[in-house]
Design an enzyme around this catalytic site. Sequence first.
Site, PDB file in Angstrom:
ATOM      1  N   GLU A  19       0.852  -1.186   0.000  1.00  0.00           N
ATOM      2  CA  GLU A  19       0.000   0.000   0.000  1.00  0.00           C
ATOM      3  C   GLU A  19       0.891   1.240   0.000  1.00  0.00           C
ATOM      4  O   GLU A  19       1.829   1.311   0.779  1.00  0.00           O
ATOM      5  CB  GLU A  19      -0.918   0.038   1.225  1.00  0.00           C
ATOM      6  N   GLY A  59       3.439   2.459  10.893  1.00  0.00           N
ATOM      7  CA  GLY A  59       3.184   1.574  12.037  1.00  0.00           C
ATOM      8  C   GLY A  59       2.976   0.114  11.689  1.00  0.00           C
ATOM      9  O   GLY A  59       3.644  -0.776  12.215  1.00  0.00           O
ATOM     10  N   ALA A  60       2.061  -0.152  10.770  1.00  0.00           N
ATOM     11  CA  ALA A  60       1.733  -1.534  10.449  1.00  0.00           C
ATOM     12  C   ALA A  60       0.867  -1.572   9.201  1.00  0.00           C
ATOM     13  O   ALA A  60       0.402  -0.526   8.740  1.00  0.00           O
ATOM     14  CB  ALA A  60       0.967  -2.177  11.610  1.00  0.00           C
ATOM     15  N   MET A  61       0.657  -2.785   8.670  1.00  0.00           N
ATOM     16  CA  MET A  61      -0.085  -2.916   7.416  1.00  0.00           C
ATOM     17  C   MET A  61      -1.019  -4.121   7.470  1.00  0.00           C
ATOM     18  O   MET A  61      -0.620  -5.216   7.852  1.00  0.00           O
ATOM     19  CB  MET A  61       0.912  -3.042   6.261  1.00  0.00           C
ATOM     20  N   GLU A  62      -2.246  -3.882   7.019  1.00  0.00           N
ATOM     21  CA  GLU A  62      -3.332  -4.845   7.194  1.00  0.00           C
ATOM     22  C   GLU A  62      -3.428  -5.910   6.107  1.00  0.00           C
ATOM     23  O   GLU A  62      -4.533  -6.417   5.840  1.00  0.00           O
ATOM     24  CB  GLU A  62      -4.659  -4.075   7.248  1.00  0.00           C
ATOM     25  N   ASN A  63      -2.337  -6.313   5.459  1.00  0.00           N
ATOM     26  CA  ASN A  63      -2.389  -7.337   4.406  1.00  0.00           C
ATOM     27  C   ASN A  63      -3.287  -8.506   4.832  1.00  0.00           C
ATOM     28  O   ASN A  63      -3.227  -8.951   5.969  1.00  0.00           O
ATOM     29  CB  ASN A  63      -0.989  -7.893   4.155  1.00  0.00           C
ATOM     30  N   GLU A  70      -5.361  -2.749  12.693  1.00  0.00           N
ATOM     31  CA  GLU A  70      -5.055  -3.573  11.512  1.00  0.00           C
ATOM     32  C   GLU A  70      -6.027  -4.744  11.419  1.00  0.00           C
ATOM     33  O   GLU A  70      -6.470  -5.114  10.334  1.00  0.00           O
ATOM     34  CB  GLU A  70      -3.611  -4.082  11.543  1.00  0.00           C
ATOM     35  N   GLU A 100      -9.707   4.300   6.277  1.00  0.00           N
ATOM     36  CA  GLU A 100      -8.861   4.755   7.382  1.00  0.00           C
ATOM     37  C   GLU A 100      -9.634   5.527   8.458  1.00  0.00           C
ATOM     38  O   GLU A 100      -9.478   5.261   9.644  1.00  0.00           O
ATOM     39  CB  GLU A 100      -7.681   5.576   6.855  1.00  0.00           C
TER      40      GLU A 100
HETATM   41  N1  B3K Z   1      -3.017   1.036   5.655  1.00  0.00           N
HETATM   42  C1  B3K Z   1      -1.715   1.231   6.235  1.00  0.00           C
HETATM   43  C2  B3K Z   1      -1.073   2.514   5.847  1.00  0.00           C
HETATM   44  C3  B3K Z   1      -0.344   2.458   4.559  1.00  0.00           C
HETATM   45  C4  B3K Z   1       0.455   3.717   4.347  1.00  0.00           C
HETATM   46  C5  B3K Z   1       0.986   3.767   2.958  1.00  0.00           C
HETATM   47  N2  B3K Z   1       1.784   4.930   2.731  1.00  0.00           N
HETATM   48  C6  B3K Z   1      -1.754   1.127   7.715  1.00  0.00           C
HETATM   49  C7  B3K Z   1      -3.024   1.490   8.351  1.00  0.00           C
HETATM   50  O1  B3K Z   1      -3.516   2.596   8.288  1.00  0.00           O
HETATM   51  O2  B3K Z   1      -3.615   0.634   8.922  1.00  0.00           O
HETATM   52 ZN    ZN Z   2      -5.454   1.915   8.738  1.00  0.00          ZN
END
Ligand code: B3K
Ligand code: ZN
Length: 877
Positions: free
Chosen positions: A129, A268-272, A305, A327
């Site tokens: 992302e 911080g983190a990523m919701e893959n 996440e 978000e």
């Molecule tokens: N969705 C990601 C953020 C990605 C940022 C990309 N530049 C984390 C979050 O908001 O949960």
């Molecule tokens: Zn988010």
Amino acid sequence: MRTDTAQPPRPKHLGDYQPPAFLVEKASLTFALDPEATIVTAKLALRRNEAAPADAPLWLDGEALELLDLAIDGQPLNAEDYAVTADGLSVKAVPDRFELTTRVRIAPAANTALSGLYLSSGMFCTQCEAEGFRRITYYPDRPDVLAPFDVRIEAQDSVPVLLSNGNPVGAGKLDGGRHFAEWSDPHPKPSYLFALVGGELSHVEDRFTTASGREVTLRVFVQEKDLGRCDYALDALKRAMHWDEEVFGREYDLDLFMIVAVDHFNFGAMENKGLNIFNASCVLASPETATDADYEMIESIVAHEYFHNWSGNRVTCRDWFQLCLKEGFTVFRDQEFSADQRSRAVQRIKDVRRLWARQFPEDAGPLAHPVRPTSYLAIDNFYTATVYDKGAELVRMMKALIGPEDFRRATDAYFERNDGTAATVEDFLSAMEEASGRDLSQFRLWYEAAGTPRLALEEETRQTPDGYEHRLTLRQSTSAAGEAVSDAPRHIPFRFALIGEDGPLTGEQLVELTGEEQEVVTEGLTGRPVVSALRGFSAPVRLDRRLSLEDRLLLLRQETDSFARWSESRQLALDIASALAGLGDLAEPEETAARYAGALGEIARESTLDPAFRAEMLRLPSVTDLARVAPVIDPDALTRGHDALKRQVAAANASDLSALYDGLAQDEPYAPSAEQAGRRALRNEALRLLLASGEEEAAERAMAQAEAATNMTDEAAATAALALADTPLRQAALDRFYDRWQSDPLVLNKWLAWQAAYPGKTALDDIRALTEHAAFDIGNPNKVRALIGVFATENLRTLHRADGEGYAFFFDFVRRVDGLNPQVASRLLTAAESWQRLEPARRTMFENQLAALLGDKLSDNLFETATRLSAKPSSGP
Ligand code: B3K
Ligand code: ZN
């Protein structure tokens, strides 16, 4: 990276949305992992989209890829059949349905931007992302193309753990000391949710049974040395899963849920899907190494996440302009979760404090943009406080307007109706409208217009034969900065009550202000009232009101809404500090400060009040907070005003603070519970204030606390207080901390941050030296944020040195980071978003630095931020 500054990159516009020409029915990827040369083979089952023009060519995004093979239905393409550019690949004539095969080479070890596939401390990981997947393979890399993914990963045996999204479906040995793993994710997803991890990882495991009986295995993967620091994240995850079932009716949908901690991560983190990747700082915790605030943050990010699995993954965004759809909503969800897990009142204070610190300045300066922006160059620049935090406030306002029952019916309908699709803000709003029967067309303006409305309050009280009559006039006005300026009235939910000498005179009311002005009359009151306004911060507006000191102190004593009580106190503190700095028009600042100090003392002693709330009340605004509301930023004057207030509050309450400190000593074993954390927060706030009085005895007390502490909360609070003060013990405290934690990079980030915030004369030299220190690494975003980010946001005096050296250092550093990691460089530069309010001499120096930066070759990310920053004068706070 932009190479031609004469040709500015072209922005994208919300109004230009076109449906994708081709859809992906299935994506099958094979990775042969190698740090220098990873080979990615993609087989994509493609189908022409009926919603797009029938002759639209095939376009696949791709960046920094070396194309090795390209075939359609097994037939290699001739060079004249396709074209490759720096951002993608197009094929002229293709059938309506076909299989496209590409083979590309990429170099994870050379990827310092940390977007796409990269190496973090020797471990393969991905961040896709918003537009990182195109740095992995050619693909329609846009959120409205959803596909099920099958992934095969091959690697050396020295990379034993191989993970991707979904469920594991195969694994085995290969020749030549290699092995493979296969994963299948049945849930169609956009490419930004793709993830891959490969490395030497250990894990802790737990289980969760969903409401409908699905058995889910939960795993947190970390380096072996960190196995002892995963329990809290796992615990928070289970609580989040349970909460989402109870409060939003959302269940998890795979048999496995994984979290992986990595050292190098841009945020911080990523919701893959099924495989969340976390910045190690947002997942690892043990009592010795993490503070209560760290625990709280981990809990909220793990939940955030996880909640994305529905708000973001199952229902995703049609395009990146809709980012707030996932978000803003997910921040609202995580804030509600934290409020339920901890203290709702204190959570609201923390959320609003953050909004004021980050979103209000953004909305008042040259970077202002609507919650749903209308154009961008680099979408990564729009992961902002406005999209996230103001976006959450909009959801909260809608819930207030339609009520909790209709809100739940609306979210149920939204999830159900849009499941497996890419949605828009309109889809969200129409679910709210249909569930409630309300017309939210005026409310939409909150999404479309930048700027923080002002809400002016005027009141008139008169005595009548049946008591008192109170007339409240609400008047809204908006002078929006930035794009999409609109001064049309917003739909504002205004929560208030009337308070008298001895407590509330009325219950709480919700008024909906839709026009410019509205009057509310209350009759038959038994006492002279004062308005308790904007309770719970019912709308993200700036309140404008004139209250006598007596009425303000009455609110501090009698207010029954914790948020309103805290915000009144905070506003008074800001007004007094500004007056002590020689700014503002508050009369008799010294005398007022003394009375305020007395009122705070009373609250600190009020033992029936929650300690966490008392800690918030005692926590005075920082000098940066003061600068955020000052019409003109004069760092020396603001520092003077701030220090004077702090000293006065400390001196007036010295003996009470000391008693409070002693009385709150804890002897039970550490637990990260809200209850224990509240008491520690209050005690450490007392210590901080005691140190402000300048008594060496207080410094000794802090040193003793740092030495005796058995948890990081107490150790860090004491060390930070010493590190920010001018005491002979300062260096000893820093050295002690370094000696103890030198082999722990995460803990050392705190040590870097304290030195970055130190306002003393040696600060800039110290910070410059720290950039060469073994504890620092310019390639690690956590380190850059801890040292340079904190310097630029918290260290007002050093950044804004009168000789301009602070600016020279800052801009030089931003340039260096841009060469490695454009997202981090761009984010760093936003720290200076309020530069247009600087006093004239500094403003000129800053402006020159900005102009020089824009003359350089910059990444698109930094170019966009620097251009917007220099664009137009701000409308002020
Ligand atoms: N969705 C990601 C953020 C990605 C940022 C990309 N530049 C984390 C979050 O908001 O949960
Ligand atoms: Zn988010």
